[in-house]
Design an enzyme around this catalytic site. Structure first.
Site, PDB file in Angstrom:
ATOM      1  CB  SER A  97      -0.836  -0.028   1.419  1.00 33.14           C
ATOM      2  OG  SER A  97      -1.500   1.245   1.431  1.00 33.14           O
TER       3      SER A  97
ATOM      4  CE1 TYR B 194      -3.564  -2.668   5.562  1.00 34.66           C
ATOM      5  CE2 TYR B 194      -3.359  -0.324   5.122  1.00 34.66           C
ATOM      6  CZ  TYR B 194      -3.458  -1.537   4.559  1.00 34.66           C
ATOM      7  OH  TYR B 194      -3.606  -1.901   3.268  1.00 34.66           O
TER       8      TYR B 194
ATOM      9  CE  LYS C 277      -1.232  -4.509   3.341  1.00 31.40           C
ATOM     10  NZ  LYS C 277      -1.822  -5.701   2.873  1.00 31.40           N
TER      11      LYS C 277
HETATM   12  P1  NAD Z   1     -10.960  -6.798   1.640  1.00 28.42           P
HETATM   13  O1  NAD Z   1     -10.913  -6.884   3.004  1.00 28.42           O
HETATM   14  O2  NAD Z   1     -12.106  -6.807   0.779  1.00 28.42           O
HETATM   15  O3  NAD Z   1     -10.094  -8.403   1.001  1.00 28.42           O
HETATM   16  C1  NAD Z   1      -9.310  -8.873   1.934  1.00 28.42           C
HETATM   17  C2  NAD Z   1      -9.731 -10.290   2.003  1.00 28.42           C
HETATM   18  O4  NAD Z   1      -8.620 -11.045   2.781  1.00 28.42           O
HETATM   19  C3  NAD Z   1     -11.042 -10.240   2.785  1.00 28.42           C
HETATM   20  O5  NAD Z   1     -11.902 -11.355   1.787  1.00 28.42           O
HETATM   21  C4  NAD Z   1     -10.778 -11.011   3.938  1.00 28.42           C
HETATM   22  O6  NAD Z   1     -11.986 -11.993   4.499  1.00 28.42           O
HETATM   23  C5  NAD Z   1      -9.753 -11.899   3.753  1.00 28.42           C
HETATM   24  N1  NAD Z   1      -8.752 -12.253   4.708  1.00 28.42           N
HETATM   25  C6  NAD Z   1      -8.133 -11.543   5.807  1.00 28.42           C
HETATM   26  N2  NAD Z   1      -7.473 -12.171   6.581  1.00 28.42           N
HETATM   27  C7  NAD Z   1      -7.377 -13.426   6.218  1.00 28.42           C
HETATM   28  C8  NAD Z   1      -6.799 -14.564   6.805  1.00 28.42           C
HETATM   29  N3  NAD Z   1      -6.199 -14.546   7.891  1.00 28.42           N
HETATM   30  N4  NAD Z   1      -6.943 -15.609   6.135  1.00 28.42           N
HETATM   31  C9  NAD Z   1      -7.543 -15.851   4.831  1.00 28.42           C
HETATM   32  N5  NAD Z   1      -8.333 -14.732   4.526  1.00 28.42           N
HETATM   33  C10 NAD Z   1      -8.107 -13.513   4.969  1.00 28.42           C
HETATM   34  O7  NAD Z   1      -9.918  -5.624   1.073  1.00 28.42           O
HETATM   35  P2  NAD Z   1      -9.305  -5.231  -0.353  1.00 28.42           P
HETATM   36  O8  NAD Z   1      -9.631  -3.858  -0.209  1.00 28.42           O
HETATM   37  O9  NAD Z   1      -9.565  -6.189  -1.233  1.00 28.42           O
HETATM   38  O10 NAD Z   1      -7.993  -5.302  -0.039  1.00 28.42           O
HETATM   39  C11 NAD Z   1      -7.042  -6.443  -0.551  1.00 28.42           C
HETATM   40  C12 NAD Z   1      -5.594  -6.289   0.030  1.00 28.42           C
HETATM   41  O11 NAD Z   1      -5.217  -4.787  -0.741  1.00 28.42           O
HETATM   42  C13 NAD Z   1      -5.548  -6.033   1.326  1.00 28.42           C
HETATM   43  O12 NAD Z   1      -4.060  -6.821   1.589  1.00 28.42           O
HETATM   44  C14 NAD Z   1      -5.172  -4.637   1.757  1.00 28.42           C
HETATM   45  O13 NAD Z   1      -4.286  -4.411   2.606  1.00 28.42           O
HETATM   46  C15 NAD Z   1      -4.666  -4.129   0.306  1.00 28.42           C
HETATM   47  N6  NAD Z   1      -4.803  -2.638   0.209  1.00 28.42           N
HETATM   48  C16 NAD Z   1      -6.174  -2.427  -0.001  1.00 28.42           C
HETATM   49  C17 NAD Z   1      -6.283  -0.699  -0.219  1.00 28.42           C
HETATM   50  C18 NAD Z   1      -7.905  -0.420  -0.185  1.00 28.42           C
HETATM   51  O14 NAD Z   1      -8.023   0.979  -0.106  1.00 28.42           O
HETATM   52  N7  NAD Z   1      -8.731  -1.172  -0.404  1.00 28.42           N
HETATM   53  C19 NAD Z   1      -5.434   0.091  -0.303  1.00 28.42           C
HETATM   54  C20 NAD Z   1      -4.088  -0.493  -0.259  1.00 28.42           C
HETATM   55  C21 NAD Z   1      -3.786  -1.800  -0.076  1.00 28.42           C
END
Ligand code: NAD
Ligand code: UDP
Length: 679
Positions: A128, A158, A162
């Protein structure tokens, strides 16, 4: 990539993961999803399948569960991993940091250990832009827009997870054992938008922290107004600048990274890429774009700055543009339009009141979906998109089994099934189309093809459902691709079945299209066995038919071409009277799509004991009335229910003057509607 290789997608049911799975499939990759569903829903997975027209392996497991993860690596030949699974809320991470460190870091360590054990060498990691921290800390704008070389300084737990995971992956790749590991670190800027189909988006749980999810809730009236956190920043309108990237562009960035890693051969690599547009937008820019998508001004108020916010976080995406040959193509207007479609069509995300599903066999592709409106309850399963139950209060109105395996038994007399690609009989399973002769499965005493043979629509798991609730009605869509050659039928046929479930009624709409080939034959119906008697038998049910005309048949139950009358369209069913007849409602309608017809009443049935009346209507020119004399299966005997099967004429393909009813040509649509109402 070989045919048998899979891409493991951790967190694939989530917001960014689900969009990426679609891109993977579109680019010829075979995904496996692992997700503990802690922040997502299996409904996202079934919607992905509906969009991409295929089932793929899904496992509900936590990444920290080594033995469960190991089993997946044992079973499948996994070539690469895209690792999304993480907890991701900045604010929450400051309240429960240990949970964040445990989930995100231990989950990753576990994943990497299992990858090492199985010699899996390629990983794309969701990092991120938060790892950069406040880039204004340098006192000048040397790191605006932000390049990958910008020093990292995450400011919350958080972001620190990362940062630490990046370091862990780097250390592993620097170690002897990891020297051939290929690691792509993708640092996302602000992902926004939704899938243009309106079927997938961010599942809005709780009060959103992010700008657009919050604004979307203002637009649907769930929140009163948007608070704009400060308008005294040094931007063109005083609000902070961010790099908003459409989730589809972001998903495509993962494919570009994966392709890149696959291309570099066996040498190891550890490299970071920013995924952003390179174009900054202010809060007001985004606000105005979303108002444009919604078509009206949305209420807002400017309040104090939010602590931790900084003026400008815009990506320098040149490295990804050049090395990955990837560039964001969509702007905030497209993202706002797609987000608005997702929001209006799914105001509560995947959570819909009075709709529930549970596993019906040991296969998540076969689930029992239950819909309730007051005391009216309907159950539908993926297997055959079958109506498993219709109930008013405690009274059951159709025959159905309470478990998945009974539906697969050879004694199941098509309970609740949707029959396709061709309902009823085709003489000796033979027909000629465009001068070519076809032989279908002969499953009725080795003679006729009955209800499409051995592997009809009723014996396949349908994709979906897509469930929505509007105007006091559930809209429930299933989809099936029936393959060319299945039971001898020509051409791949896509069928979408729309159920509309309202208080005491169910409507079924069939819509089929040929995906390849010149033409095929189609005739669809629903084979529910109704029993409105309050007892085990349908005897004494009173019938009023919409016609007394039926097709006379020979001893192979194939029409002779003659139409006759049963004498009276009103009768009471007694044990000495049985039916398995094709009644004719309209002799002259030979269109392949009958949906523009008014629904015509085919049967009114009532029973003195229950005082319930069933009305069946349809747009089709005929219907089969069957008194269920052949029922002999677990828990149900002869005449436990009767069927009214609206359809085209029996064996229509083999009668020149009827055949147009069932010939579906390329670029045409087959359509028909059925309605069951209870009074
Ligand atoms: P999200 O919460 O929709 O998706 C993450 C998924 O991981 C969820 O479905 C959750 O159930 C699953 N999960 C979490 N912990 C788990 C575990 N221990 N075992 C199995 N499954 C697990 O989030 P997103 O927005 O799709 O983000 C996806 C990735 O991108 C994440 O790593 C997040 O940190 C990163 N990210 C997101 C954003 C944003 O703004 N959405 C920005 C930068 C980075
Ligand atoms: N923002 C806002 N009101 C909100 C949420 C966000 O004004 O209710 C602003 C916030 O100050 C920031 C921008 O919108 O400038 C994006 O914030 P978000 O939380 O979506 O993402 P961030 O960039 O903080 O990760």
């Amino acid at each position: 990539m070989s045919e048998s290789e899979y891409i493991l997608v951790t967190g694939g049911a989530g917001y960014i993961g689900s969009h990426t799975v679609i891109e993977l499939v579109d680019n010829g990759y075979k995904p496996i999803i692992v997700d503990n569903l802690s922040n997502s829903s299996y409904d996202a997975v079934s919607r992905i399948e509906f969009i991409v027209d295929q089932h793929f392996p899904f496992f509900r497991i936590d990444l920290r569960d080594s033995s469960a993860l190991t089993k997946i690596f044992e079973k499948y030949n996994i070539s690469s991993v895209i690792h999304f699974a993480a907890l991701k809320a900045v604010g929450e991470s400051t309240k429960i940091p240990i949970d964040y460190y445990d989930n995100n870091i231990n989950g990753t360590i576990n994943l990497v250990k299992v990858m090492q054990k199985f010699n899996v060498k390629t990983i794309v990691f969701s990092s991120s832009a938060t790892v950069y921290g406040d880039v204004t800390r340098f006192g000048d704008d040397r790191y605006i827009p932000i390049p990958e070389e910008c020093p990292m300084d995450p400011t919350n737990p958080y972001g620190k997870t990362k940062y630490m995971i990046e370091q862990i992956l780097k250390d592993v790749s620097n170690s002897d054992a990891g020297s051939d590991l290929k690691v792509a670190i993708l640092r996302y800027f602000n992902p926004i938008g939704a899938h243009p189909s309106g079927l997938l988006g961010e599942n809005p749980l709780g009060i959103p922290n992010n700008l657009l999810p919050y604004l979307a809730q203002v637009a649907i009236g769930k929140r009163e107004k948007l608070s704009i956190f400060g308008n005294d920043y040094a931007s063109h309108d005083g609000t902070p600048i961010r790099d908003y990237i459409h989730v589809i562009d972001l998903a495509k960035g993962h494919i570009a990274a994966l392709n890149y890693l696959h291309k570099i051969g066996n040498s190891g690599l550890y490299r970071e890429w920013n995924l952003g547009t390179g174009k900054g937008s202010t809060v007001f820019d985004v606000y105005l774009s979303f108002c444009k998508a919604v078509g009206r001004e949305l209420p807002y108020e400017v309040v104090a700055r939010r602590s931790g916010d900084v003026l400008d976080l815009t990506a320098k995406p040149d490295r990804a543009n050049e090395e990955l040959q990837w560039k964001a193509e969509l702007g905030i207007d497209e993202a706002c339009k797609d987000l608005w479609k997702w929001t209006t069509e799914n105001p509560f995300g995947f959570q819909i009141d009075n709709y529930q599903w549970k596993e019906f066999s040991d296969d998540l592709n076969d689930r029992l979906h239950t819909f309730k409106i007051d005391n009216f309850k309907v159950g539908i399963i993926n297997y055959g998109a079958t109506i498993q139950n219709i109930q008013i209060g405690d009274q059951l109105l159709v025959c159905g089994f309470d478990n998945g395996s009974d539906y697969k038994s050879s004694s199941n007399p098509y309970f609740g099934a949707n029959i396709g690609r061709f309902a009823n009989r085709i003489k000796h399973g033979k027909f000629t189309l465009n001068g070519k002769k076809y032989q279908l499965s002969q499953n009725e005493g080795d003679k006729n093809c009955l209800h499409s043979g051995f592997n009809g629509f009723d014996k396949q798991n349908w994709y979906g459902p897509i469930v929505k609730f509007n105007d006091d009605k559930f809209k429930v869509d299933f989809k099936l691709i029936d393959k060319d050659g299945n039971d001898g039928f020509p051409g791949d046929l896509e069928t979408i079945l729309h159920y509309i479930i309202g208080y005491k009624f169910i409507e079924i709409e069939y819509e089929s299209k040929l995906l390849n080939g010149e033409s095929t034959i189609v005739n669809l119906t629903n084979h529910s066995y109704f029993n409105i008697s309050n007892g085990d038998s349908i005897d004494d049910t009173e019938f009023e038919l919409g016609t007394d005309q039926y097709l006379k048949v020979d001893d192979e139950l194939i029409p002779t071409g003659e139409i006759a009358s049963i004498g009276s369209a009103k009768f009471t069913l007694t044990s000495d009277k049985s039916f398995d007849n094709c009644f004719i409602v309209n002799e002259n309608d030979d269109r392949i799509d009958t949906r523009s017809n008014e629904l015509k009443q085919l049967v009114k049935a009532s029973h003195k004991d229950s005082k319930i009346t069933l009305i069946v209507s349809s747009t089709d020119p005929a219907f089969q009335l069957y008194s269920g004399d052949g029922i002999n299966t677990d828990g149900f005997k002869k005449r436990s229910g009767f069927c009214v099967e609206p359809s085209r004429f029996l064996n229509a393909i083999n009668q020149p003057n009827w055949s147009k009813q069932v010939i579906l040509k390329k670029d045409e649509t087959y359509g028909g509607k059925i309605k069951y109402e209870f009074k």
